[in-house]
Scaffold this active site. Structure first.
Site, short mmCIF file in Angstrom:
data_model
loop_
_atom_site.label_atom_id
_atom_site.label_comp_id
_atom_site.label_asym_id
_atom_site.label_seq_id
_atom_site.Cartn_x
_atom_site.Cartn_y
_atom_site.Cartn_z
N HIS A 75 -38.39 20.83 35.11
CA HIS A 75 -38.25 20.22 33.79
C HIS A 75 -39.54 19.52 33.38
CE1 HIS A 75 -33.56 20.00 33.53
NE2 HIS A 75 -34.03 21.24 33.52
N TYR A 85 -31.13 16.68 26.49
CA TYR A 85 -29.91 16.85 27.29
C TYR A 85 -28.62 16.93 26.47
CZ TYR A 85 -32.28 16.49 31.77
OH TYR A 85 -33.07 16.75 32.86
N GLU A 127 -36.90 12.44 36.63
CA GLU A 127 -38.01 12.96 35.81
C GLU A 127 -38.88 11.83 35.28
OE1 GLU A 127 -35.85 15.39 33.05
OE2 GLU A 127 -35.12 16.66 34.70
N TYR A 180 -46.99 24.25 41.75
CA TYR A 180 -47.02 25.13 40.59
C TYR A 180 -47.41 24.36 39.33
CZ TYR A 180 -44.78 29.03 43.00
OH TYR A 180 -44.52 30.07 43.86
#
Length: 216
Positions: A75, A85, A127, A180
């Protein structure tokens, strides 16, 4: 929720396909998703498995810790924010009701709504912590950041390196091997996850080795 496990096992992919169809009525939300994965069906299938695992383990959510961390990290890469959300929750509950029909009683929908927001709050909290960690480091950033191609090098037949520098001229946070980065392009393929190792990071640029893209 556990009462819906048999229905999820049978209809899970249809529910997630229906959810994405509802969700993508909003073009702003659709733009957040990798549409290449949508066309291949991999994202829908992965979500179906995730929803089923969540329902199966609703009384022992500690086993989902690694999955929650993986989702939170993705995310961050896709710049998903707390305000996104509610759209997903509405689409998911609508899909469950549409696919299960009369079996989706008000009690089941309420239970799924509460379970969704319990998980959403976990992700939002994690997050936020990840963003704070990144932004606290020199050269760190969250959300999208524009880079320009500063140099192109032919490394070998069919392999080219692109040196990317931030458009704002700032520093670039060091990254770890195996990590990543999400790259977004103005042309197809619009999205790509690049694994560090094939993407080298210095203090003010990225170096990305690319082979010809075949669409696979």
């Amino acid at each position: 929720m556990k009462a819906t496990v048999p229905a999820l096992e049978q209809h899970g992919p249809v529910i997630t396909e229906t959810m994405y169809r509802r969700l993508f009525r909003n073009e702003r939300i659709a733009a957040l998703f990798n549409q290449a994965n949508q066309k291949k069906g991999t994202q829908r299938l992965a979500l179906a498995h995730a929803v089923l695992a969540y329902a199966q383990n609703i009384e022992n959510l500690s086993v989902l810790g690694a999955a929650v961390e993986r989702i939170a990290q993705k995310h961050i890469g896709y710049a998903i924010l707390p305000e996104h959300y509610p759209f997903v929750g509405e689409a998911l509950l609508g899909a469950i009701e549409e696919v299960l029909g009369d079996a989706a009683s008000p009690e089941i929908l309420q239970a799924w709504g509460e379970a969704y927001w319990f998980l959403a709050d976990l992700l939002i909290e994690r997050e936020a912590a990840i963003r704070a960690e990144i932004e606290a480091q020199p050269g760190g950033w969250t959300d999208w950041r524009r880079f320009v191609v500063a140099e192109k090098r032919v490394e070998a037949a069919g392999i080219v390196s692109f040196i990317l520098r931030p458009e704002d001229g700032g520093a670039v946070i060091p990254h770890r091997p195996g990590q990543y980065l999400t790259l977004r392009f103005d042309e197809e393929p619009a999205w790509q996850h690049a694994k560090i190792g094939e993407l080298a990071v210095a203090n003010d640029f990225l170096s990305r080795k690319l082979k010809p893209w075949t669409g696979k």
